[in-house]
Design a protein around this motif. Structure first.
Motif, PDB file in Angstrom:
ATOM      1  N   LEU A   1      78.005  43.426  47.684  1.00 20.69           N
ATOM      2  CA  LEU A   1      76.628  43.861  47.465  1.00 20.69           C
ATOM      3  C   LEU A   1      75.844  43.800  48.774  1.00 20.69           C
ATOM      4  CD1 LEU A   1      75.699  42.081  44.096  1.00 20.69           C
ATOM      5  CD2 LEU A   1      76.313  44.486  44.441  1.00 20.69           C
ATOM      6  N   LEU A   2      76.282  42.918  49.683  1.00 19.51           N
ATOM      7  CA  LEU A   2      75.627  42.808  50.986  1.00 19.51           C
ATOM      8  C   LEU A   2      75.793  44.065  51.831  1.00 19.51           C
ATOM      9  CD1 LEU A   2      76.648  39.134  51.777  1.00 19.51           C
ATOM     10  CD2 LEU A   2      74.307  39.938  51.383  1.00 19.51           C
ATOM     11  N   LEU A   3      76.762  44.899  51.474  1.00 18.92           N
ATOM     12  CA  LEU A   3      76.995  46.135  52.220  1.00 18.92           C
ATOM     13  C   LEU A   3      76.178  47.302  51.677  1.00 18.92           C
ATOM     14  CD1 LEU A   3      80.893  45.899  52.569  1.00 18.92           C
ATOM     15  CD2 LEU A   3      79.139  45.036  54.139  1.00 18.92           C
ATOM     16  N   ARG A   4      75.526  47.104  50.538  1.00 16.17           N
ATOM     17  CA  ARG A   4      74.740  48.179  49.942  1.00 16.17           C
ATOM     18  C   ARG A   4      73.426  48.357  50.708  1.00 16.17           C
ATOM     19  NH1 ARG A   4      77.615  51.404  47.125  1.00 16.17           N
ATOM     20  NH2 ARG A   4      75.655  52.182  46.246  1.00 16.17           N
ATOM     21  N   PRO A   5      73.076  49.578  51.082  1.00 17.88           N
ATOM     22  CA  PRO A   5      71.823  49.800  51.824  1.00 17.88           C
ATOM     23  C   PRO A   5      70.581  49.325  51.063  1.00 17.88           C
ATOM     24  CG  PRO A   5      73.220  51.760  51.907  1.00 17.88           C
ATOM     25  CD  PRO A   5      73.848  50.829  50.922  1.00 17.88           C
ATOM     26  N   SER A   6      70.640  49.365  49.745  1.00 16.30           N
ATOM     27  CA  SER A   6      69.445  49.029  48.962  1.00 16.30           C
ATOM     28  C   SER A   6      69.175  47.536  48.885  1.00 16.30           C
ATOM     29  CB  SER A   6      69.580  49.584  47.538  1.00 16.30           C
ATOM     30  OG  SER A   6      70.681  48.995  46.877  1.00 16.30           O
ATOM     31  N   ILE A   7      70.085  46.711  49.398  1.00 18.63           N
ATOM     32  CA  ILE A   7      69.847  45.270  49.268  1.00 18.63           C
ATOM     33  C   ILE A   7      68.685  44.814  50.142  1.00 18.63           C
ATOM     34  CG2 ILE A   7      71.429  44.424  51.076  1.00 18.63           C
ATOM     35  CD1 ILE A   7      72.243  42.242  48.966  1.00 18.63           C
ATOM     36  N   GLU A   8      68.531  45.433  51.312  1.00 20.51           N
ATOM     37  CA  GLU A   8      67.490  44.995  52.242  1.00 20.51           C
ATOM     38  C   GLU A   8      66.082  45.149  51.665  1.00 20.51           C
ATOM     39  OE1 GLU A   8      66.229  45.607  56.929  1.00 20.51           O
ATOM     40  OE2 GLU A   8      67.968  46.645  56.098  1.00 20.51           O
ATOM     41  N   PRO A   9      65.725  46.318  51.120  1.00 15.76           N
ATOM     42  CA  PRO A   9      64.378  46.417  50.536  1.00 15.76           C
ATOM     43  C   PRO A   9      64.185  45.505  49.337  1.00 15.76           C
ATOM     44  CG  PRO A   9      65.653  48.433  50.143  1.00 15.76           C
ATOM     45  CD  PRO A   9      66.421  47.632  51.136  1.00 15.76           C
ATOM     46  N   ARG A  10      65.236  45.256  48.576  1.00 19.51           N
ATOM     47  CA  ARG A  10      65.107  44.364  47.418  1.00 19.51           C
ATOM     48  C   ARG A  10      64.812  42.936  47.867  1.00 19.51           C
ATOM     49  NH1 ARG A  10      69.636  46.348  42.971  1.00 19.51           N
ATOM     50  NH2 ARG A  10      69.569  48.558  43.497  1.00 19.51           N
ATOM     51  N   VAL A  11      65.501  42.502  48.928  1.00 20.37           N
ATOM     52  CA  VAL A  11      65.235  41.169  49.463  1.00 20.37           C
ATOM     53  C   VAL A  11      63.796  41.085  49.958  1.00 20.37           C
ATOM     54  CG1 VAL A  11      65.793  39.553  51.316  1.00 20.37           C
ATOM     55  CG2 VAL A  11      67.635  40.662  50.053  1.00 20.37           C
ATOM     56  N   GLN A  12      63.346  42.116  50.652  1.00 25.76           N
ATOM     57  CA  GLN A  12      61.993  42.103  51.202  1.00 25.76           C
ATOM     58  C   GLN A  12      60.945  42.031  50.096  1.00 25.76           C
ATOM     59  OE1 GLN A  12      61.172  41.638  54.353  1.00 25.76           O
ATOM     60  NE2 GLN A  12      63.368  41.504  54.715  1.00 25.76           N
ATOM     61  N   VAL A  13      61.146  42.773  49.027  1.00 25.69           N
ATOM     62  CA  VAL A  13      60.209  42.742  47.906  1.00 25.69           C
ATOM     63  C   VAL A  13      60.173  41.340  47.285  1.00 25.69           C
ATOM     64  CG1 VAL A  13      59.790  43.566  45.554  1.00 25.69           C
ATOM     65  CG2 VAL A  13      60.319  45.203  47.376  1.00 25.69           C
ATOM     66  N   ALA A  14      61.351  40.763  47.043  1.00 30.95           N
ATOM     67  CA  ALA A  14      61.422  39.431  46.433  1.00 30.95           C
ATOM     68  C   ALA A  14      60.780  38.385  47.341  1.00 30.95           C
ATOM     69  CB  ALA A  14      62.874  39.067  46.142  1.00 30.95           C
ATOM     70  N   LEU A  15      61.067  38.472  48.630  1.00 29.47           N
ATOM     71  CA  LEU A  15      60.514  37.507  49.575  1.00 29.47           C
ATOM     72  C   LEU A  15      58.995  37.627  49.640  1.00 29.47           C
ATOM     73  CD1 LEU A  15      61.415  35.317  51.560  1.00 29.47           C
ATOM     74  CD2 LEU A  15      61.571  37.083  53.328  1.00 29.47           C
ATOM     75  N   SER A  16      58.502  38.849  49.663  1.00 32.52           N
ATOM     76  CA  SER A  16      57.052  39.073  49.706  1.00 32.52           C
ATOM     77  C   SER A  16      56.376  38.534  48.460  1.00 32.52           C
ATOM     78  CB  SER A  16      56.773  40.572  49.858  1.00 32.52           C
ATOM     79  OG  SER A  16      55.396  40.841  49.776  1.00 32.52           O
ATOM     80  N   GLN A  17      56.993  38.770  47.288  1.00 30.73           N
ATOM     81  CA  GLN A  17      56.395  38.303  46.046  1.00 30.73           C
ATOM     82  C   GLN A  17      56.459  36.785  45.926  1.00 30.73           C
ATOM     83  OE1 GLN A  17      58.016  40.475  42.724  1.00 30.73           O
ATOM     84  NE2 GLN A  17      57.246  42.442  43.449  1.00 30.73           N
ATOM     85  N   LEU A  18      57.478  36.176  46.505  1.00 34.16           N
ATOM     86  CA  LEU A  18      57.542  34.712  46.518  1.00 34.16           C
ATOM     87  C   LEU A  18      56.439  34.153  47.422  1.00 34.16           C
ATOM     88  CD1 LEU A  18      58.929  32.102  45.644  1.00 34.16           C
ATOM     89  CD2 LEU A  18      60.553  32.414  47.531  1.00 34.16           C
ATOM     90  N   CYS A  19      56.235  34.790  48.571  1.00 32.81           N
ATOM     91  CA  CYS A  19      55.161  34.362  49.479  1.00 32.81           C
ATOM     92  C   CYS A  19      53.810  34.374  48.771  1.00 32.81           C
ATOM     93  CB  CYS A  19      55.101  35.262  50.707  1.00 32.81           C
ATOM     94  SG  CYS A  19      56.438  35.011  51.900  1.00 32.81           S
ATOM     95  N   ASP A  20      53.617  35.332  47.891  1.00 45.73           N
ATOM     96  CA  ASP A  20      52.330  35.483  47.220  1.00 45.73           C
ATOM     97  C   ASP A  20      51.952  34.268  46.374  1.00 45.73           C
ATOM     98  OD1 ASP A  20      51.986  37.974  48.329  1.00 45.73           O
ATOM     99  OD2 ASP A  20      52.676  39.078  46.554  1.00 45.73           O
ATOM    100  N   VAL A  21      52.935  33.513  45.883  1.00 44.50           N
ATOM    101  CA  VAL A  21      52.610  32.371  45.007  1.00 44.50           C
ATOM    102  C   VAL A  21      52.638  31.045  45.744  1.00 44.50           C
ATOM    103  CG1 VAL A  21      53.517  33.589  42.989  1.00 44.50           C
ATOM    104  CG2 VAL A  21      54.999  31.988  44.218  1.00 44.50           C
ATOM    105  N   VAL A  22      53.040  31.044  47.010  1.00 43.91           N
ATOM    106  CA  VAL A  22      53.127  29.792  47.779  1.00 43.91           C
ATOM    107  C   VAL A  22      51.794  29.540  48.468  1.00 43.91           C
ATOM    108  CG1 VAL A  22      54.317  28.555  49.608  1.00 43.91           C
ATOM    109  CG2 VAL A  22      55.610  30.103  48.131  1.00 43.91           C
ATOM    110  N   THR A  23      51.135  28.466  48.053  1.00 40.38           N
ATOM    111  CA  THR A  23      49.831  28.116  48.646  1.00 40.38           C
ATOM    112  C   THR A  23      49.929  26.758  49.330  1.00 40.38           C
ATOM    113  OG1 THR A  23      49.145  27.235  46.489  1.00 40.38           O
ATOM    114  CG2 THR A  23      48.531  29.522  47.016  1.00 40.38           C
TER     115      THR A  23
END
Length: 546
Positions: free
Chosen positions: A57-79
């Motif tokens: 799955l690490l070789l799939r091009p779509s993994i990078e944007p999915r990681v970025q979305v998840a990371l960004s949304q996690l950042c949103d709840v960390v205060t």
């Protein structure tokens, strides 16, 4: 000035490829910690956002944007918290196994794993490039160094973190179980602590992923090499420990009592690994339940016991499929165990099915004497029954072959090997017996004579396994030496084993690779389970047994 920090060890069970589910799990832990603690530092396992191991799955091009979305949304709840979480990161076309530090909605530091394991079940060099720099982040006045899993098994990353000023090391892990693995972890981390004088927080994931089982057991080791906190094995846990910590923070007796509470015997470890492996394979893949053939023998008896412990009796179906060679004892014992366990139970005789096959093959077999073909046909008739039930109900077929049988090919392709998951694939026959006794120590389950009578496939009159194999006490030792320790046939003979037994066993192991390639996966318990650990060619001029 150093401020006290509340280290939250988030030992969690992720699902490979489930970005939404893994993110939701992380967010719930972060939100709870931020509501309960004033200055939490939450440490998640390795590659939490993708789940581990994501493989190709690490070789799939779509993994990078999915990681970025998840990371960004996690950042949103960390205060108020500091969150340390694992994920893959691509920079300038290069993929790294990364750990990020999030605080007040932003990524404030990132570490790239140095040591990429490429042995046994690991092949991280296929996907990642190694990092080259330590990462030390100031958190509540403490210089905190990051490392990921394999980094703690080598001196260099921890020493580099110390040189960079680290006072505490957080180590994110996805460390799969094999027998005695927890003792190895504790020993290795103690070595790093002795070399650096720096305490280590070791956070491991938990749960099953295909044949791998992750057993948790996260812990905190102080600068004196004492384990002051350990989380449960084989179960989700999220617990807090306050830093700075030292011998004064907890009494020696309290430490001893806590570790004793989590210490497991070998049989307890193996049992829990099997239960977790079955539970997560079935549940994560969405099967409503399982079905298996219950023969009245020891292997299917243990498989049924594990399945019931993993899923509950209402999700388990056992099917007795008698033939004319099936003994009355087998019929009685299978029914007794099914009744004791409260599972769904049915009896489907296979003689009419067998006879129909033999009738259809009458011209093909004319003039040929009966041999193992007829025995294998019985097993294949049973395979047809179980796979048909699976097809109709959606239940997963559990096969019941043990490691000893799979090693030497004492199994039938498209017969007893037909199914989706082999619970005992890495369990040698002698361990099967021990686990049966262990399960019965927890409460009545497997009829005693199932365990004590001589093993038999019951495919021919008065058949016994040892008619064609060395005694299992001998065979299992030979398999261990040849498969797991890579001893040559002569090495094994030199250890006192009979030459005929050794040459027969290793020849069968070599010749039956083609069967094992077609076998279902099963729970990995050893360093060299059949599958990801051991990759031998099928087509080869390698001299068998050398």
């Amino acid at each position: 000035m150093t401020e006290a920090m509340q280290l939250v060890l988030a030992q969690c069970n992720t699902h490979v490829g489930d970005f939404e589910g893994n993110l939701a799990l992380c967010k719930s832990i972060v939100e709870r910690a931020q509501s309960e603690f004033s200055r939490p530092v939450i440490v998640f396992p390795e590659l939490t956002l993708t789940g581990y191991p994501p493989e190709d799955l690490l070789l799939r091009p779509s993994i990078e944007p999915r990681v970025q979305v998840a990371l960004s949304q996690l950042c949103d709840v960390v205060t108020t918290a500091y969150v340390i979480v694992g994920y893959p990161r691509r920079i300038d076309g290069v993929l790294y196994n990364a750990a990020g530090v999030i605080h007040q909605g932003a990524l404030i530091g990132e570490y790239h794993k140095w040591c990429l394991p490429n042995y046994q079940v690991f092949d991280e060099k296929r996907y990642f490039e190694p990092g080259t720099e330590p990462c030390v982040v100031a958190i509540h006045g403490v210089q905190v160094g990051l490392s990921i899993c394999e980094d703690i098994w080598a001196p260099e990353p921890a020493l580099a973190a110390k040189t960079a000023g680290a006072e505490l090391i957080l180590n994110l892990n996805a460390s799969p179980f094999h027998r005695c693995k927890q003792n190895e972890r504790l020993s290795i981390v103690a070595e790093r602590v002795a070399e650096t004088g720096i305490p280590v927080v070791y956070v491991n994931q938990v749960g099953g992923q295909d044949e791998l089982v992750f057993d948790g057991g996260s812990f905190v080791m102080n600068s004196q090499g004492q384990v002051i906190k350990q989380l449960p094995r084989f179960d989700d846990a999220c617990e807090m420990v306050t830093y700075p910590f030292g011998p004064a923070d907890v009494s020696e007796q309290a430490v001893t009592d806590q570790l004793a509470g989590f210490a497991l015997t070998d049989l307890q470890e193996v049992w829990q690994a099997l239960v977790v492996g079955v539970r997560d394979y079935v549940n994560k893949n969405g099967f409503p339940g399982v079905v298996l053939g219950l023969s009245g023998g020891v292997d299917s008896a243990l498989t049924l016991a594990v399945a019931e412990a993993a899923l509950g009796a209402d999700r388990v179906q056992a099917v007795m499929m008698p033939f004319k060679y099936t003994s009355q004892m087998s019929l009685e014992d299978a029914a007794e165990q099914a009744n004791r366990m409260g599972v769904n139970y049915s009896v489907i005789p296979i003689e009419p099915i067998y006879n129909a096959f033999m009738s259809a093959l009458e011209e093909e077999f004319e003039g040929r004497k009966p041999d193992t073909t007829e025995e294998n046909l019985q097993a294949r008739a049973r395979g047809v029954v179980l796979m048909s039930i699976s097809n109709k109900t959606g239940k997963l077929v559990l096969t019941t072959g043990n490691k000893s049988e799979i090693a030497v090919g004492y199994s039938t392709l498209y017969g007893d090997m037909a199914g989706g998951f082999d619970v005992l694939k890495d369990v040698p026959k002698t361990l099967v017996f021990a686990l049966c006794w262990y399960r019965n120590s927890l409460g009545p389950c497997i009829p005693e004579r199932v365990i004590t009578r001589p093993p038999s496939a019951e495919l021919a009159p008065d058949q016994k396994d040892e008619d064609s194999l060395p005694p299992y006490e001998v065979l299992d030792q030979i398999i261990d030496l040849y498969v797991e320790q890579d001893c040559s046939a002569q090495n094994i003979i030199d250890k006192g084993f009979a030459e005929a037994d050794v040459h027969r066993a290793v020849r069968l192991i070599d010749l039956n690779e083609y069967k094992r390639r077609q076998a279902p996966i099963g729970v990995r318990l050893t360093r060299r389970g059949f599958g990801r650990d051991r990759r031998y060619p099928i087509t080869s001029k390698w001299k068998p047994g050398v």
